[in-house]
Design an enzyme around this catalytic site. Sequence first.
Site, PDB file in Angstrom:
ATOM      1  N   LYS A 143      47.206  43.139  40.152  1.00 36.21           N
ATOM      2  CA  LYS A 143      47.369  43.661  41.509  1.00 36.21           C
ATOM      3  C   LYS A 143      48.676  44.423  41.689  1.00 36.21           C
ATOM      4  O   LYS A 143      48.723  45.453  42.369  1.00 36.21           O
ATOM      5  CB  LYS A 143      47.296  42.512  42.523  1.00 36.21           C
ATOM      6  N   GLY A 158      39.044  36.104  44.619  1.00 33.48           N
ATOM      7  CA  GLY A 158      38.248  35.042  45.218  1.00 33.48           C
ATOM      8  C   GLY A 158      39.047  34.042  46.014  1.00 33.48           C
ATOM      9  O   GLY A 158      38.578  32.927  46.258  1.00 33.48           O
ATOM     10  N   GLY A 159      40.268  34.411  46.432  1.00 30.71           N
ATOM     11  CA  GLY A 159      41.069  33.513  47.253  1.00 30.71           C
ATOM     12  C   GLY A 159      41.896  32.516  46.465  1.00 30.71           C
ATOM     13  O   GLY A 159      42.689  31.770  47.054  1.00 30.71           O
ATOM     14  N   HIS A 184      38.501  43.214  56.594  1.00 30.03           N
ATOM     15  CA  HIS A 184      38.306  43.558  55.190  1.00 30.03           C
ATOM     16  C   HIS A 184      37.220  44.635  55.132  1.00 30.03           C
ATOM     17  O   HIS A 184      36.042  44.348  55.328  1.00 30.03           O
ATOM     18  CB  HIS A 184      37.886  42.311  54.415  1.00 30.03           C
ATOM     19  N   HIS A 205      38.433  32.929  52.210  1.00 29.78           N
ATOM     20  CA  HIS A 205      38.525  34.208  51.492  1.00 29.78           C
ATOM     21  C   HIS A 205      37.254  34.539  50.706  1.00 29.78           C
ATOM     22  O   HIS A 205      37.265  35.429  49.854  1.00 29.78           O
ATOM     23  CB  HIS A 205      39.741  34.229  50.557  1.00 29.78           C
ATOM     24  N   ARG A 223      33.598  47.168  38.973  1.00 32.72           N
ATOM     25  CA  ARG A 223      32.239  46.722  38.642  1.00 32.72           C
ATOM     26  C   ARG A 223      31.358  46.936  39.861  1.00 32.72           C
ATOM     27  O   ARG A 223      31.830  47.355  40.923  1.00 32.72           O
ATOM     28  CB  ARG A 223      32.253  45.237  38.283  1.00 32.72           C
TER      29      ARG A 223
END
Length: 642
Positions: free
Chosen positions: A116, A164-165, A208, A234, A296
């Site tokens: 990230k 995925g949080g 989001h 999330h 993806r």
Amino acid sequence: MFQKILIANRGEIACRVIDTCRRLGVRTVAVFSDADRAARHVAMADEAVHIGGPAPKDSYLRGDAIIRAALDTGAQAIHPGYGFLSENPDFVDAVTAAGLVFIGPSASAIRKMGLKDAAKALMADAGVPVVPGYHGDNQDPAHLEEQAGRIGYPVLIKAVAGGGGKGMRLVERPADFAAALQSAQGEAATAFGNPAVLVEKYIQQPRHIEVQVFGDGARAVHLFERDCSLQRRHQKVIEEAPAPGMTPEMRQAMGDAAVRAAEAIGYSGAGTIEFIVDGSRGLRPDGFWFMEMNTRLQVEHPVTEAITGVDLVEWQLRVASGEGLPARQQDLAIHGHAFEARLYAEDVPAGFLPATGRLAHLKFAEDARNETGVRQGDTISPWYDPMIAKVVTWGKTRAIALGKLEAALVDTEVAGTVTNIDFLIALTRHQGFRAGQVDTGLIGRDLDALVAASGSDAAARALAVIGLAGLADPAVKGGMTLWQPLRRTVAWQGGEAVLEVLGPGAARVTLDGQPLDVRWQGDRWWVDGALCRHRITAHEAGVSTFGAGSLHLAPLDPLDRQADAGAGAALTLSPMPGLVKSVHVEAGQAVKAGDRLAVLEAMKMEHSLTAARDGVVAEVLANAGDQVEAGAPLIRLEDEDA
């Protein structure tokens, strides 16, 4: 176009890829683990190859076995689906080195977007807006806390290699930063093998919104946006396209930014640029920031397909086989509105705990696109994600599409495991959501009301008792008095009711002291004089009612005995099948209520098991690395009078 491809995945995405391949005349090879020998994707494929044990590391994460299966069966390319190896650049390199085609982006593109912090620096250089924050290499806690102060609270700690949080913590006060950092780093190290984190400004009313992109390695187009704000922990619950409240100016700005992001890394195939959006003052071009790129196909891709008329899997196959982009930006347009609801085997009142079980009954609504990897009689395994299906609806307007989603969920029937379907129905009826007033905190704010609204009503319980008593069969509905006792007790696991047969097609059910008159009249059920729209279904696991709320009654096991009344507080049981990841106590250790005793890993998530009361550990009954069943005893505390 390829003649044969191998699908390196399982479940609904493998079935989804096979559907498109069949339409295009492309033969498919499935791979499967021990747990998936009889799975739907195995039955659908033209060929299937066994690749190992049920644990993902022994099968779906074994890149060498997957590549060997592709070569042995003469497949020309490998489609990764999503999850497992889909974003593993080393696997992409190995596929290419074996002379096969990877149906997706290059290893280089995946690496550039894999971390990230590095991805955000790259995006900033490409002119894509990024959230203010610290993305540097210095992971010293004091330095990170100093950076948080400069950014300004509240801040979000996020795992650099996460998703995925996992490894994510919200910190609202400086005093809480050190503990939150330690927790996030520990979870990141466990989940990803990398404890590094970044620190970002927390957006107060976040939405989001993500943009679907597609590239051919040189150019890219976007296929508009999806709103994925309806989340819990999330994790996305319901997605839609387009985003409610979107303006032409912001759509243009977000689409342009997404295309710049894709072209900056020479992206090929389907990908998603995820943005965090400030929804506090409406959607505006200066109120969105890059979060991450998923290199993806996304789980929620069907809503984009529904509003654009594009088959994204077909595009993937065409571009990977050497074609250019199938369309220009000006060729793409939005038509109508679409929703996707994720139907999971999970216990909502227990905190959305993943569940397992054999699907004793399964029926999907006809007026919906149902993406699934299971059939009636299949088992929801503890080894994989507990998704049962994605229910997708389309309408000319948002209101029509949402109404069709509600109707489709009401018409969906699942028995043999607990599910979140009633919770999903409650969400479709939430006034704020219906009005398009969505943000990532909606479910959390209204969770209690949503869970309460998703329960079954008295009429459903009365009909379930009728079904359990054997009176719902068409042959006996109108002649209840022919062979049934006039008055008897009907018992099931967890409860009982008194049933009185009043006459042909009529009975009284008394539940918790409340009598309800039930009649079969005019081919309909009536409860206390009101038409009841619930449906009764008997199956191998018992009896279920479906409709506005589902209810499941399992016959009473005469050998079942209640545990000692005090055992619940003294004994910590596994809430589901899973792997004991770690044990944090030992015999003789004093613990307080709420202290962490052990961590259970199940269905790709970690669950902390805590002490129900103060006490002293008498026995540790499981070790780290043990695979346990639901209900297995893990930790026992000494008796309170010991």
